[in-house]
Design a protein around this motif. Sequence first.
Motif, PDB file in Angstrom:
ATOM      1  N   VAL A   4      31.418  51.990  51.621  1.00  0.00           N
ATOM      2  CA  VAL A   4      30.455  52.727  51.249  1.00  0.00           C
ATOM      3  C   VAL A   4      30.634  54.458  50.086  1.00  0.00           C
ATOM      4  O   VAL A   4      31.691  54.199  51.353  1.00  0.00           O
ATOM      5  CB  VAL A   4      29.600  53.610  52.176  1.00  0.00           C
ATOM      6  N   SER A  42      26.059  55.228  47.446  1.00  0.00           N
ATOM      7  CA  SER A  42      25.513  56.634  48.239  1.00  0.00           C
ATOM      8  C   SER A  42      25.302  57.606  47.403  1.00  0.00           C
ATOM      9  O   SER A  42      26.456  58.612  47.215  1.00  0.00           O
ATOM     10  CB  SER A  42      26.393  56.829  49.885  1.00  0.00           C
ATOM     11  N   TYR A  49      20.749  54.012  47.617  1.00  0.00           N
ATOM     12  CA  TYR A  49      21.638  53.398  47.225  1.00  0.00           C
ATOM     13  C   TYR A  49      22.001  53.050  46.868  1.00  0.00           C
ATOM     14  O   TYR A  49      20.844  52.478  45.996  1.00  0.00           O
ATOM     15  CB  TYR A  49      22.074  52.958  48.615  1.00  0.00           C
TER      16      TYR A  49
END
Length: 70
Positions: A4, A42, A49
């Motif tokens: 992420v 993110s 997201y």
Amino acid sequence: MKLVYNTFRGAYGLEDVRRTMTVGELVAFLQEYDPDTPVALSFDNGYTYGGLTEGRFEENFDDESDEEDC
């Protein structure tokens, strides 16, 4: 595992972005991960997201001096 990238708004124009990874730096960093590892973006401190897709990339040729600013 998912990779992420925690993103944030650092500027309102491309000319105001002070530092960003080059394609080479990004490729070198990602080589540490299994090629099948999903990558997500993110936003808003993990409140929302998004994903990365090839079709969302665009080339910007407005300012050829970008190479000097990195």
